[in-house]
Design an enzyme around this catalytic site. Structure first.
Site, PDB file in Angstrom:
ATOM      1  N   CYS A  65      53.365 -51.007  10.598  1.00 46.34           N
ATOM      2  CA  CYS A  65      54.093 -50.027   9.781  1.00 46.34           C
ATOM      3  C   CYS A  65      53.676 -48.591  10.119  1.00 46.34           C
ATOM      4  O   CYS A  65      52.732 -48.357  10.865  1.00 46.34           O
ATOM      5  CB  CYS A  65      53.860 -50.308   8.304  1.00 46.34           C
ATOM      6  SG  CYS A  65      52.158 -49.992   7.787  1.00 46.34           S
ATOM      7  N   ALA A  68      50.160 -47.682   9.365  1.00 44.87           N
ATOM      8  CA  ALA A  68      49.240 -48.198  10.384  1.00 44.87           C
ATOM      9  C   ALA A  68      49.141 -47.230  11.560  1.00 44.87           C
ATOM     10  O   ALA A  68      48.054 -46.989  12.096  1.00 44.87           O
ATOM     11  CB  ALA A  68      49.700 -49.567  10.880  1.00 44.87           C
ATOM     12  N   ARG A  99      40.423 -52.404  14.048  1.00 46.97           N
ATOM     13  CA  ARG A  99      40.971 -51.989  15.351  1.00 46.97           C
ATOM     14  C   ARG A  99      39.925 -51.899  16.459  1.00 46.97           C
ATOM     15  O   ARG A  99      40.239 -51.590  17.582  1.00 46.97           O
ATOM     16  CB  ARG A  99      41.727 -50.669  15.183  1.00 46.97           C
ATOM     17  CG  ARG A  99      42.564 -50.281  16.400  1.00 46.97           C
ATOM     18  CD  ARG A  99      43.602 -49.273  16.019  1.00 46.97           C
ATOM     19  NE  ARG A  99      44.201 -48.585  17.131  1.00 46.97           N
ATOM     20  CZ  ARG A  99      43.892 -47.350  17.507  1.00 46.97           C
ATOM     21  NH1 ARG A  99      42.961 -46.670  16.862  1.00 46.97           N
ATOM     22  NH2 ARG A  99      44.509 -46.785  18.502  1.00 46.97           N
ATOM     23  N   HIS A 198      52.512 -42.202  14.256  1.00 53.12           N
ATOM     24  CA  HIS A 198      51.874 -41.357  15.279  1.00 53.12           C
ATOM     25  C   HIS A 198      52.417 -39.935  15.176  1.00 53.12           C
ATOM     26  O   HIS A 198      51.662 -38.972  15.197  1.00 53.12           O
ATOM     27  CB  HIS A 198      52.195 -41.865  16.696  1.00 53.12           C
ATOM     28  CG  HIS A 198      51.806 -43.272  16.963  1.00 53.12           C
ATOM     29  ND1 HIS A 198      52.484 -44.052  17.866  1.00 53.12           N
ATOM     30  CD2 HIS A 198      50.815 -44.047  16.456  1.00 53.12           C
ATOM     31  CE1 HIS A 198      51.912 -45.249  17.918  1.00 53.12           C
ATOM     32  NE2 HIS A 198      50.911 -45.264  17.069  1.00 53.12           N
TER      33      HIS A 198
END
Ligand code: CFM
Length: 545
Positions: A65, A68, A99, A198
């Site tokens: 998503c 994330a 991660r 991002h």
């Protein structure tokens, strides 16, 4: 070899594509067909691929998503900023230390990596609003840690109830005085994938941190390393190599990064972009505002690492640096080549499939090629058309309702701090030698003709693809790991690296060669079928028959 490894080589790519689509309802098949491309390799006729569009409801996607992409990917690897999640505890818990982005704060350095900060919203906060709770949490963080910055992340419910996180952040920044507080509207549902996260993160990082510290930084050949997140220690290996070459990394976005690195990023003379998908926005904005040019680099693969180092040296054009880079490559390569020669007889001719988020499905093909392995099929979860076809398609990208939802920052040259790093004449000379700035050709030119390039591959198609093509190794993430292994094919996680890594740089290449050699040559996959499935004569009969 057991039957499980038999390859159905007679399949044509067009047949495979047909097989993948066969079970879908007509409407779904019509949409998916545009996201599956048979590569023409280098020919201009390569048709376009559809990417960065919504996953069709009902399909089990590999994507994550928007939250994330923002909280996990871009901001997650920072170590001295407190990343505070405004939302129910699940959003924090499932993003906590998953991660494998590593940190090293050194002696006495701040490191909040191991903490999990959340406002832990309850039902009553959803009903009556969570702004007061958020302000109290920021205050508590400040009192406990006195960090240089606190960042706030919106989760889905926060967007739905309309908490004004930006006003809370601004108010708290003023109140605290010596702590930068800002927020991200990165609600999970905001975009079609983590890619939107991002972009949102890039915008806010650029607006609130980059350029905050104008102190001159020591060192020669100053670069920013953009889009390197230190998964499995990749960043440490790249740092080691750059240091050895005498190149100074002013900032890394954002593996093992600090607040000051972001604040000082505008003091570098070149931006080197590793992961184009996640950070190209910052690279562009840095150029527009401060005049720092950017180039695409790749430190995955020994040859690519050497090539990237040479490109950096060429940019600075200083003989001292050029010689040093050559000396480092000459010193590092023998150890790499020794292991390469050792594994090549066992790996040559083997095949791979790579389905990772945005960059690795491309970058890791270099490492496989170094092992004599061919990539049969690859694709991204959430990358855009430019990551497939190259940046020349950017002006032609369709803007839809989803992409319009993500803000494009209007950036202008800074009146005082804009400084072109090269003169027109210098740029001209570099261009004459084939030097290219701001360029990324995407994955397609590097893939064989006839290979299948698939965007947003899903669970069903992944299994079908493996059944039909039987690659020697399949690379993706944890969600795919066990379903693929149950089909008798080794599966390597290229997000988290399972528990391995680093795979970047020279030492990373050695680690990768050894790991893949071990995986593709392991006998365990031939034992996937029980003896009575392999040999019918062993099958039992019931006594009463
Ligand atoms: Fe860039 Fe990444 Fe990737 Fe990515 Fe990611 Fe990742 Fe990835 Mo997982 S930033 S696009 S959002 S290289 S977390 S370190 S491995 S999907 S291919």
């Amino acid at each position: 070899m057991a039957t499980a490894r038999t390859k159905l080589v007679q399949w044509e790519p067009t047949d495979i594509k047909k097989e993948l689509l066969k079970k879908y309802p007509a409407k779904v098949a019509r949409k998916r067909t545009k996201q599956i491309l048979i590569n023409e390799a280098m020919e201009n006729t390569t048709p376009e691929i559809t990417a960065n569009v919504r996953t069709i409801p009902g399909i089990i996607t590999m994507r994550g998503c928007t939250y994330a992409g923002c909280k996990g990917v871009i901001m997650g690897p920072t170590r001295d900023i407190v990343n505070l999640v405004h939302g129910p505890i699940g959003c924090s818990f499932y993003a906590w230390l998953t991660r494998r982005n590593q940190t090293d704060a050194g002696e006495g350095g701040e490191n909040y990596m191991t903490y999990c900060f959340s406002t832990d919203m309850q039902d009553s906060d959803i009903i009556f609003g969570g702004e007061k709770k958020l302000a109290a949490a920021i205050q508590e963080v400040y009192d406990l840690f006195h960090p240089k910055a606190i960042t706030v992340f919106a989760t889905c419910p926060v967007g739905l109830i309309g908490d004004d996180i930006h006003t809370v952040a601004r108010t708290m920044k003023e109140k605290l005085g010596d702590c930068n507080v800002f927020a991200f509207s990165c609600e999970g549902y905001k975009g079609v994938s983590q890619s939107a996260g991002h972009h949102i993160a890039n915008n806010q990082v650029f607006s609130h941190m980059v350029g905050e510290n104008n102190e001159e930084k020591a060192g020669e050949y100053k670069i920013n390393l953009l889009g390197e997140y230190n998964i499995g220690g990749d960043g440490f290996e790249i740092d080691r190599i750059l240091r050895k070459c005498g190149i100074t990394t002013i900032s890394t976005f954002s593996g093992n990064s600090t607040y000051d690195q972001f604040a000082s990023a505008h003091m570098a003379d070149l931006s080197c972009v590793m992961c184009h998908r996640s950070i190209n926005y910052v690279a562009d904005m840095m150029e527009t505002k401060f005049g720092i040019p950017w180039i695409k680099v790749n430190f995955i693969g020994a040859k690519s690492t050497a090539k990237s180092l040479r490109r950096i040296a060429e940019y600075f054009g200083d003989q001292k640096l050029i010689d040093r880079v050559e000396a480092v490559i000459a010193e590092e390569m023998p150890a790499v080549e020794a292991v390469q020669q050792e594994v090549l007889p066992r790996t040559t001719g083997k095949t791979a499939m790579l389905f990772v988020g945005g960059s690795r499905a491309h970058h890791y093909q270099d490492l496989f090629a170094e092992m004599g392995m061919r990539t049969l099929s690859a694709g991204y979860e959430f990358a855009h058309r430019d990551d497939y076809e190259g940046r020349h398609v950017i002006p032609h990208l369709k803007v839809d309702a989803d992409s319009r939802n993500i803000e494009e920052l209007e950036v202008e040259a800074d009146p005082e701090r804009y400084l072109p790093r090269k003169t027109e004449a210098e740029l001209q000379t570099l261009a004459e030698h084939g030097y290219k700035f701001k360029e990324y050709d995407g994955i397609l030119p590097d893939m064989d003709a006839g290979s299948l390039v698939i965007d947003d591959l899903n669970q069903y198609e992944a299994e079908k693809l493996v059944e039909l093509m039987r690659p020697d190794i399949f690379c993706a993430g944890i969600k795919e790991k066990f379903s693929i292994q149950k089909l008798g094919i080794p599966m390597k996680q290229l997000h988290s690296y399972d528990s391995g890594g680093p795979y970047a740089g020279f030492q990373g290449a050695v680690n990768f060669y050894r790991e893949i050699d071990r995986l593709v040559n392991s006998k365990v996959w031939s034992y996937m079928k029980a003896p009575w499935q392999e040999s019918p004569e062993l099958s039992a009969t019931y006594v009463w028959e």
